[in-house]
Write a protein that holds these residues in place. Structure first.
Motif, PDB file in Angstrom:
ATOM      1  N   GLY A 433       0.940  -1.064   0.091  1.00  0.00           N
ATOM      2  CA  GLY A 433       0.095   0.032   0.007  1.00  0.00           C
ATOM      3  C   GLY A 433       0.949   1.215   0.165  1.00  0.00           C
ATOM      4  O   GLY A 433       0.226   2.527   0.021  1.00  0.00           O
ATOM      5  N   GLU A 434       2.068   1.145  -0.194  1.00  0.00           N
ATOM      6  CA  GLU A 434       2.985   2.217   0.092  1.00  0.00           C
ATOM      7  C   GLU A 434       3.952   2.634  -1.329  1.00  0.00           C
ATOM      8  O   GLU A 434       4.009   3.544  -1.586  1.00  0.00           O
ATOM      9  N   THR A 435       4.409   1.301  -1.888  1.00  0.00           N
ATOM     10  CA  THR A 435       5.017   1.511  -3.030  1.00  0.00           C
ATOM     11  C   THR A 435       4.589   1.376  -4.285  1.00  0.00           C
ATOM     12  O   THR A 435       3.788   0.399  -4.488  1.00  0.00           O
ATOM     13  N   PRO A 436       4.514   2.372  -5.248  1.00  0.00           N
ATOM     14  CA  PRO A 436       3.972   2.470  -6.627  1.00  0.00           C
ATOM     15  C   PRO A 436       4.264   1.172  -7.388  1.00  0.00           C
ATOM     16  O   PRO A 436       5.471   0.990  -7.360  1.00  0.00           O
ATOM     17  N   LEU A 437       3.357   0.399  -7.797  1.00  0.00           N
ATOM     18  CA  LEU A 437       3.778  -0.753  -8.677  1.00  0.00           C
ATOM     19  C   LEU A 437       4.132  -0.188 -10.002  1.00  0.00           C
ATOM     20  O   LEU A 437       3.681   0.659 -10.621  1.00  0.00           O
ATOM     21  N   LEU A 438       5.476  -0.830 -10.552  1.00  0.00           N
ATOM     22  CA  LEU A 438       6.000  -0.213 -11.596  1.00  0.00           C
ATOM     23  C   LEU A 438       5.964  -1.420 -12.690  1.00  0.00           C
ATOM     24  O   LEU A 438       5.826  -2.692 -12.644  1.00  0.00           O
ATOM     25  N   GLY A 439       5.631  -0.778 -13.756  1.00  0.00           N
ATOM     26  CA  GLY A 439       5.298  -1.426 -15.035  1.00  0.00           C
ATOM     27  C   GLY A 439       6.195  -0.933 -16.371  1.00  0.00           C
ATOM     28  O   GLY A 439       7.019  -0.248 -16.100  1.00  0.00           O
ATOM     29  N   GLU A 440       5.828  -1.486 -17.510  1.00  0.00           N
ATOM     30  CA  GLU A 440       6.295  -1.157 -18.649  1.00  0.00           C
ATOM     31  C   GLU A 440       5.247  -0.997 -19.641  1.00  0.00           C
ATOM     32  O   GLU A 440       4.521  -1.819 -19.999  1.00  0.00           O
ATOM     33  N   VAL A 441       5.339   0.342 -20.395  1.00  0.00           N
ATOM     34  CA  VAL A 441       4.143   0.705 -21.300  1.00  0.00           C
ATOM     35  C   VAL A 441       5.083   1.537 -22.429  1.00  0.00           C
ATOM     36  O   VAL A 441       6.257   1.484 -22.500  1.00  0.00           O
ATOM     37  N   TRP A 442       4.422   2.180 -23.385  1.00  0.00           N
ATOM     38  CA  TRP A 442       4.981   2.934 -24.327  1.00  0.00           C
ATOM     39  C   TRP A 442       6.223   3.789 -23.855  1.00  0.00           C
ATOM     40  O   TRP A 442       7.048   3.661 -24.624  1.00  0.00           O
ATOM     41  N   PHE A 486       3.092  -4.069 -20.328  1.00  0.00           N
ATOM     42  CA  PHE A 486       3.928  -4.753 -21.461  1.00  0.00           C
ATOM     43  C   PHE A 486       4.819  -5.956 -20.767  1.00  0.00           C
ATOM     44  O   PHE A 486       5.351  -6.940 -21.410  1.00  0.00           O
ATOM     45  N   VAL A 487       4.964  -6.057 -19.315  1.00  0.00           N
ATOM     46  CA  VAL A 487       5.482  -6.974 -18.621  1.00  0.00           C
ATOM     47  C   VAL A 487       4.320  -7.700 -17.567  1.00  0.00           C
ATOM     48  O   VAL A 487       3.256  -7.116 -17.491  1.00  0.00           O
TER      49      VAL A 487
END
Length: 722
Positions: A433-442, A486-487
């Motif tokens: 609930g504290e750490t932004p979820l990181l992903g990959e897009v354009w 994308f991941v």
């Protein structure tokens, strides 16, 4: 005939409840006895109810679940069935008042399918209107996730007119039967199979009045009329190609209509549930809903005609918005024009070709390194003045916005959009609930806005307002909001738990919950992403509508979105996604448009001439002809393919001349089309409709989907083959 004994009816809803009949104990049904029964009369196969479709593929697994194994000579017919001791019993039933019913349900003693069975349930039934019955089944002891819909609510007062339905309740092996009162007809009968209600597996089946089933989505349905021969359709929003398979696509619509017969009388069935699910249509005819979370919250809609059911459904979820008049004009777009200079070349040549043409788009290539709320200051240096350039000729300009926000810096300094988002705590977070979820897009590494959070909504409204002051535009196009990633799950991967790997996974694409999206245990304001994933596009539309009101004020604007959920049509339109330049996709667009009119999203269209691949002149010409009659009429194609705007084929080409001819017909009919949207908004009517909505007494119309109507008075019959 079914494998389940049809019990005595315990009582009629809204009448004097009769005492429970004495029913002797029900013995376990042996697999051999079921097999013998089926072999004696194989016609019963169409009336039986599968356990888990093809998921239970062996006799051992079937019997371990306390069910019945019956191998047959057809592989598409399920071989594993529930035994008669599955389900629930209604211990008490009472009427709090003349329009409500409550019952306490207790699970029967039977083996578990996936564990965590909920022993005690509460059933609530409510006669909400003369044509609408709602029932929901919840955990009696613990609250579960329910969709926080902004429009769906009980009417302020009970129905005052004569009800068009009545309800029966079966006490032992709990079930529900809903009847039409005139003429007497069974519409929805859940006694065909047992109720299953576990923490992550809920199942309900119902026999239907006919095989004439339409709707469910979002998928590519190659025909508007469903095939009832054991077809299973997964529902869970997903960024995927609409290439004709049975996989889940961008929207989440657990809703269908059923035409009963030549009288036109019809029903609608809506399950208000946003969790991943699958729906199996069976030859009884029957339907089975299997969802892996939330509650069972059904609305049964009863109408005298198919259009009356659409009216009732849009009363419930929200009437469709009236698009601005200019948005009914022809529109041009593509991904990657390369520069603003090239955009202007396309605009000018189509103006010179004399085409009716009202709207120009730019896709993500206008941005600086694909970062939202930026523009490329080299290739699109004059973008702040482009809207004025379009307005001088009475035309409009629309930009695209994706939800994912880059974590990187801009070329010449900080990326203030992401910095302000961090300050507003605007993101979807990891399980802590504290750490932004990181992903990959354009744009590369990204964070994802949580549009269910007030802080995020305020940030989003502010960012749109800021960017509008920098780059004027007339409307907003929302993409990648399923939400697409994308991941798988996130850059860090996903934890091994029952949210990311539930005990049962519906037949969604890749058979993996977090494929091309976020981890299911990610945290949002409304709940776990597991529960709210399919509401992502819906919540983004609500936030963008709020921004649109701030930015555009009294000026007519619009929003349209790739991902959607029932109720989106109140605020936005939709297009059918990333289709291909082929003769199949030009055909399959028609069932898609018809379905979204059932779903309350009449501002609908497909990418004319196809998004992927090069379009031949003949295909594009035919598509421009039929596309001239899409409610949302836009030619759009992808990066790397040849130009397909009409003028690119030559000013005196057959394609340009026929496009001009049919677009001129469209423009002459715009007052009629605009009136249809007004009627959709006021009366809940469809804009584009199938012939069977008007000519239901003719059986030949029930399966027609290569032509369509504008309202009740204009038939469009296009050429769809080379």
């Amino acid at each position: 005939m079914t494998l389940f004994r049809q019990e005595e009816i315990w009582g009629y809803y809204n009448t004097v409840i009769s005492p429970q009949p004495q029913i002797p104990p029900i013995p376990q049904t042996s697999p051999q006895s079921v097999l013998t029964s089926l072999k004696e009369n194989e016609s019963t196969v169409s009336q039986t109810l599968e356990l888990l479709s093809s998921r239970v593929s062996s006799q051992q697994k079937c019997l371990e679940r306390g069910c019945c194994w019956s191998p047959l000579d057809e592989t598409n017919v399920p071989w594993c069935f529930f035994s008669r001791n599955h389900g629930y019993s209604a211990i008490t039933v009472h009427n709090p008042d003349s329009t409500r019913l409550e019952a306490k349900l207790t699970r029967k003693d039977a083996p578990s399918l996936f564990g965590a069975d909920i022993k005690e349930l509460t059933f609530y039934g409510e006669m909400q209107t003369e044509n609408r019955f709602r029932f929901k089944i919840v955990d009696a002891k613990q609250a579960r996730f329910e969709v926080p819909h902004e429009n769906v609510q009980a009417p302020p007062s009970p129905p005052s007119g004569t009800l068009k339905y009545r309800v029966e309740v079966v006490q032992d092996r709990f079930g529900l039967r809903i009847w039409r009162t005139s003429p007497e007809k069974l519409l929805f009968d859940t006694t065909i199979g047992p109720l299953v209600y576990a923490d992550q597996y809920l199942q309900l089946s119902a026999k239907l009045p006919s095989h004439n089933i339409y709707g469910l989505g979002e998928h590519v349905h190659q025909t508007f009329l469903h095939d009832t021969n054991w077809r299973t359709w997964p529902i869970f929003t997903r960024d995927a190609f609409p290439n004709g398979g049975t996989h889940n696509l961008y929207g989440h619509y657990p809703y269908f209509t059923c035409l009963e017969d030549e009288s036109g009388q019809s029903i609608g069935v809506f399950l208000m549930n946003s969790n991943a699910m699958e729906v199996t249509i069976q030859p009884a005819p029957a339907v089975t809903f299997r969802t892996i979370g939330g509650i069972l919250d059904f609305y049964i809609l009863v109408g005298d005609t198919p259009e009356a059911v659409v009216d009732e459904f849009t009363k419930l979820i929200g009437r469709p918005f009236i698009p601005p008049y200019w948005s009914l004009g022809f529109q041009l777009s593509r991904w990657d024009y390369g520069s603003l200079e090239e955009v202007k070349k396309v605009v000018e040549r189509n103006r010179q070709a004399g085409l009716p043409y009202d709207v120009q788009y730019t896709d993500i290539d206008y941005m600086e390194n694909k970062k939202i709320f930026t523009y490329d200051m080299e290739k699109f240096a004059d973008l702040p003045q482009f809207a004025d350039y379009m307005h001088e000729n009475g035309q409009k300009y629309i930009i695209i916005l994706d939800p994912a926000v880059s974590t990187g810096k801009r070329i010449n300094g900080p990326y203030e959009t992401v910095d302000r988002g961090h300050a507003a705590k605007a993101w979807v977070y990891e399980p802590d609930g504290e750490t932004p979820l990181l992903g990959e897009v354009w744009p590369g590494e990204t964070v994802f806005p949580d549009y269910t959070s007030d802080g995020c909504i305020d940030w989003w409204v502010d960012e749109i307002s800021r960017f509008y002051k920098e780059v004027k535009h007339d409307a907003l196009w929302l993409d990648m909001n399923e939400i697409s990633n994308f991941v798988k799950g996130g850059i860090k991967g996903c934890a091994d738990n029952t949210l990311n790997y539930p005990p049962f996974t519906p037949r969604i694409l890749d058979d993996l919950m977090y494929s091309k999206t976020l981890c299911m245990d990610a945290k949002q304001k409304w709940g776990n992403h597991y529960d709210v994933h399919s509401l992502y596009g819906y919540s983004m539309v609500l936030a963008t509508e709020k921004a649109s009101k701030v930015v555009f004020g009294k000026n007519r604007s619009m929003v349209f979105t790739r991902s959607s959920f029932p109720g989106v049509g109140k605020y936005a339109g939709h297009w059918l996604g990333d289709n291909g330049a082929n003769w199949n996709d030009i055909k399959w667009a028609i069932p898609g448009m018809l379905e979204f009119n059932l779903f309350g999203v009449p501002y609908i269209g497909a990418d004319i001439c196809g998004f992927f691949d090069d379009s031949s002149e003949e295909l594009c010409r035919r598509w421009m002809q039929v596309g001239a009659f899409y409610p949302f009429s836009r030619n759009h194609n992808a990066q790397g393919y040849k130009d397909q705007d009409p003028a690119s084929y030559g000013f005196d080409s057959l394609l340009v001349n026929t496009s001009r001819h049919y677009l001129n017909i469209r423009y002459k009919l715009l007052p009629y089309l605009y009136t249809l949207f007004y009627k959709a908004n006021v009366n809940g009517e469809t804009v584009v409709r199938p012939l069977m909505h008007e000519f239901y007494s003719d059986r030949a119309t029930w399966s027609l989907d290569k032509q369509f109507m504008w309202g009740a008075h204009l038939l469009i019959t296009p050429v769809l083959d080379p």
